[in-house]
Design a protein around this motif. Structure first.
Motif, mmCIF file in Angstrom:
data_model
loop_
_atom_site.group_PDB
_atom_site.id
_atom_site.type_symbol
_atom_site.label_atom_id
_atom_site.label_comp_id
_atom_site.label_asym_id
_atom_site.label_seq_id
_atom_site.Cartn_x
_atom_site.Cartn_y
_atom_site.Cartn_z
ATOM 1 N N ALA A 1 0.832 -1.211 0.000
ATOM 2 C CA ALA A 1 0.000 0.000 0.000
ATOM 3 C C ALA A 1 0.865 1.260 0.000
ATOM 4 C CB ALA A 1 -0.913 -0.007 1.226
ATOM 5 N N MET A 2 1.979 1.235 0.727
ATOM 6 C CA MET A 2 2.863 2.400 0.753
ATOM 7 C C MET A 2 3.576 2.592 -0.585
ATOM 8 S SD MET A 2 2.104 3.552 3.565
ATOM 9 C CE MET A 2 1.180 2.929 4.959
ATOM 10 N N MET A 3 3.903 1.490 -1.247
ATOM 11 C CA MET A 3 4.472 1.599 -2.589
ATOM 12 C C MET A 3 3.458 2.231 -3.537
ATOM 13 S SD MET A 3 6.440 -2.085 -2.930
ATOM 14 C CE MET A 3 7.070 -1.751 -4.586
ATOM 15 N N ASP A 4 2.208 1.778 -3.436
ATOM 16 C CA ASP A 4 1.154 2.362 -4.286
ATOM 17 C C ASP A 4 1.046 3.866 -4.066
ATOM 18 O OD1 ASP A 4 0.521 -0.125 -5.308
ATOM 19 O OD2 ASP A 4 -1.151 -0.470 -3.926
ATOM 20 N N LYS A 5 1.100 4.288 -2.797
ATOM 21 C CA LYS A 5 0.966 5.704 -2.482
ATOM 22 C C LYS A 5 2.083 6.518 -3.119
ATOM 23 C CE LYS A 5 2.093 7.316 1.638
ATOM 24 N NZ LYS A 5 2.067 7.654 3.089
ATOM 25 N N ARG A 6 3.301 6.018 -3.053
ATOM 26 C CA ARG A 6 4.436 6.754 -3.622
ATOM 27 C C ARG A 6 4.377 6.754 -5.156
ATOM 28 N NH1 ARG A 6 5.367 5.714 1.238
ATOM 29 N NH2 ARG A 6 7.060 6.539 2.518
ATOM 30 N N ILE A 7 3.939 5.641 -5.731
ATOM 31 C CA ILE A 7 3.834 5.572 -7.191
ATOM 32 C C ILE A 7 2.763 6.544 -7.683
ATOM 33 C CG2 ILE A 7 3.170 4.087 -9.127
ATOM 34 C CD1 ILE A 7 4.431 1.741 -7.524
ATOM 35 N N ARG A 8 1.636 6.625 -6.983
ATOM 36 C CA ARG A 8 0.582 7.565 -7.382
ATOM 37 C C ARG A 8 1.082 9.007 -7.343
ATOM 38 N NH1 ARG A 8 -2.810 4.178 -4.315
ATOM 39 N NH2 ARG A 8 -2.627 5.593 -2.520
ATOM 40 N N ALA A 9 1.818 9.339 -6.289
ATOM 41 C CA ALA A 9 2.330 10.707 -6.175
ATOM 42 C C ALA A 9 3.296 11.028 -7.305
ATOM 43 C CB ALA A 9 3.006 10.898 -4.818
ATOM 44 N N GLU A 10 4.203 10.098 -7.617
ATOM 45 C CA GLU A 10 5.161 10.335 -8.690
ATOM 46 C C GLU A 10 4.469 10.328 -10.054
ATOM 47 O OE1 GLU A 10 8.858 11.216 -10.377
ATOM 48 O OE2 GLU A 10 8.133 11.302 -8.299
ATOM 49 N N ARG A 11 3.454 9.492 -10.203
ATOM 50 C CA ARG A 11 2.702 9.483 -11.459
ATOM 51 C C ARG A 11 1.998 10.814 -11.672
ATOM 52 N NH1 ARG A 11 2.781 6.990 -16.191
ATOM 53 N NH2 ARG A 11 3.048 4.947 -15.186
ATOM 54 N N GLY A 12 1.514 11.419 -10.586
ATOM 55 C CA GLY A 12 0.901 12.740 -10.698
ATOM 56 C C GLY A 12 1.884 13.774 -11.198
ATOM 57 N N ARG A 13 3.121 13.741 -10.676
ATOM 58 C CA ARG A 13 4.153 14.676 -11.159
ATOM 59 C C ARG A 13 4.498 14.390 -12.617
ATOM 60 N NH1 ARG A 13 5.642 14.108 -5.641
ATOM 61 N NH2 ARG A 13 6.784 12.186 -6.017
ATOM 62 N N TYR A 14 4.566 13.107 -12.961
ATOM 63 C CA TYR A 14 4.852 12.731 -14.343
ATOM 64 C C TYR A 14 3.763 13.242 -15.278
ATOM 65 C CZ TYR A 14 4.845 9.790 -18.498
ATOM 66 O OH TYR A 14 4.797 9.335 -19.790
ATOM 67 N N ASP A 15 2.501 13.058 -14.893
ATOM 68 C CA ASP A 15 1.396 13.490 -15.759
ATOM 69 C C ASP A 15 1.423 14.999 -15.968
ATOM 70 O OD1 ASP A 15 0.464 10.942 -16.126
ATOM 71 O OD2 ASP A 15 -1.039 11.038 -14.540
ATOM 72 N N LEU A 16 1.773 15.752 -14.925
ATOM 73 C CA LEU A 16 1.875 17.199 -15.082
ATOM 74 C C LEU A 16 2.973 17.554 -16.077
ATOM 75 C CD1 LEU A 16 1.091 20.055 -14.265
ATOM 76 C CD2 LEU A 16 2.696 19.879 -12.345
ATOM 77 N N ASP A 17 4.138 16.915 -15.937
ATOM 78 C CA ASP A 17 5.230 17.165 -16.886
ATOM 79 C C ASP A 17 4.830 16.757 -18.302
ATOM 80 O OD1 ASP A 17 6.826 18.128 -14.880
ATOM 81 O OD2 ASP A 17 7.928 16.262 -14.573
ATOM 82 N N ARG A 18 4.096 15.636 -18.397
ATOM 83 C CA ARG A 18 3.682 15.157 -19.717
ATOM 84 C C ARG A 18 2.777 16.169 -20.405
ATOM 85 N NH1 ARG A 18 -0.598 10.613 -19.745
ATOM 86 N NH2 ARG A 18 -1.849 12.494 -19.519
#
Length: 366
Positions: A251-268
């Motif tokens: 669950a903690m891995m999921d939380k960190r991946i979601r946060a980084e994916r959000g930053r990635y989507d903004l950059d994208r």
């Protein structure tokens, strides 16, 4: 000769009555054989935290520690303090040369950072400060961080502490696999510069953007890889008891991946926008060049179709939400100017209402 409790007590009274000095000489307290070495717990070392523990215990007739209890400025230090006392080794207390179980002993165990000395003997204020700093760094040891209230019972505490340690230790490296973001010109804060570029500057910017898009693709692959690791962890450990740290790591891995994916989507989204600007500027320059050629040509040449020029700038990047497929300049034009604009709207929409707005924009609305 066998000793029973009554006989031993009688002998003790006789020995004590024989004389103060002599009686005291025949009684010896337990003696620590080695140094009490406090091993700093790894999380405390990481956070630069110091701590103190007050321990009470008895030394048995064999020299083993019994009935040990401890109070620490932070629960994190408790097990290490108990280990330090047990591993020191003691010579048991004796009366008339006979080993006995000692009365309760007290010992302060200090966990000090480099350069510190005597922090546990500086009074109550020092202990309170260490307690405050420890609880600030590891609040889940004393408080349910979901409700921000003290734990209701030991079962809730066990789950909360397991979840807290999973959150502390489940770290993912988002920086090393793809390295830092490559530099490109112009910076995003000067995006209007693209609209005034000539061919040379536009070529350099397009080449730089290619590196950025490659970096974005690497990040996409990295996040997909971490997502696969998280899924594997869930399949292996989600079934174990929730008071075990491993239960919560996925669950903690999921939380960190979601946060980084959000930053990635903004950059994208930024890359999509700037890639579209490059493409539109290229089209504007082509139109300008064609107009200049037409103005210089003869009437016969002017009536002929303009020659096709080689594409000068082709910023490419992966299609949003699609792995291992390259996105061409033609795709970009469709995405920004054609029906693909609807898909771009959907990519940015976060609610049902926003999705409906995209649909209205595509088909028209009263």
């Amino acid at each position: 000769m066998k000793w029973n409790a009554t006989a031993f007590a009688a002998a003790l009274l006789v020995a004590c009555a024989a004389g103060g000095q002599q009686g005291q000489a025949q009684m010896s307290p337990p003696v620590v054989e080695g140094a009490i070495v406090a091993v700093m717990p790894d999380p405390a070392a990481r956070e630069g935290l110091s701590g103190c523990c007050s321990t009470q215990f008895k030394v048995g007739r064999s020299g083993k520690i019994r009935d040990i209890s401890t109070e620490c400025t932070l629960p994190l230090f408790r097990d290490a303090a108990v280990s330090a006392i047990r591993e020191a080794g003691y010579t048991p207390a004796k009366i008339l040369g006979i080993a006995i179980t000692s009365s309760q002993q007290s010992q302060i165990v200090a966990f000090e950072q480099s350069g510190e000395e005597g922090i546990c003997r500086s009074g109550d204020a020092a202990w309170e400060e260490l307690t405050y700093r420890g609880e600030e760094a590891f609040p889940f040891l004393t408080v349910n961080t979901v409700t921000m209230k003290p734990y209701a019972d030991e079962a809730e505490k066990g789950v909360g502490i397991a979840r807290g340690w999973a959150d502390y230790y489940a770290t993912l490296d988002f920086d090393t696999p793809c390295g830092p973001s490559p530099a490109y010109q112009p910076p995003v804060s000067q995006s209007k510069t693209i609209d005034t570029m000539g061919w040379d500057a536009l070529r350099r910017t397009g080449t730089a953007f290619e590196k950025v898009f490659a970096w974005m693709n690497c990040r996409d692959d990295m996040l997909a890889g971490y997502g696969a690791q998280a899924a594997e962890w869930h399949a292996t450990y989600d079934s174990i008891a929730p008071d075990e740290m491993e239960h919560w790591v996925g669950a903690m891995m999921d939380k960190r991946i979601r946060a980084e994916r959000g930053r990635y989507d903004l950059d994208r989204q930024l890359m999509i926008a700037y890639g579209g600007q490059i493409l539109r500027r290229e089209q504007a320059l082509r139109a300008r060049d064609a107009a200049e050629l037409a103005a210089q040509a003869s009437d016969e040449v002017a009536d002929a179709p303009a020659p096709m020029l080689r594409r000068e700038v082709v910023p490419t990047y992966r299609a949003p939400n699609t792995l291992r497929r390259e996105w061409s300049a033609a795709d970009q034009f469709f995405y920004e100017r054609g029906p693909g604009h609807y898909q771009a709207c959907l990519d940015r929409a976060a609610t049902y209402g926003a999705h409906q707005d995209c649909l209205s924009a595509l088909y028209g609305s009263d």
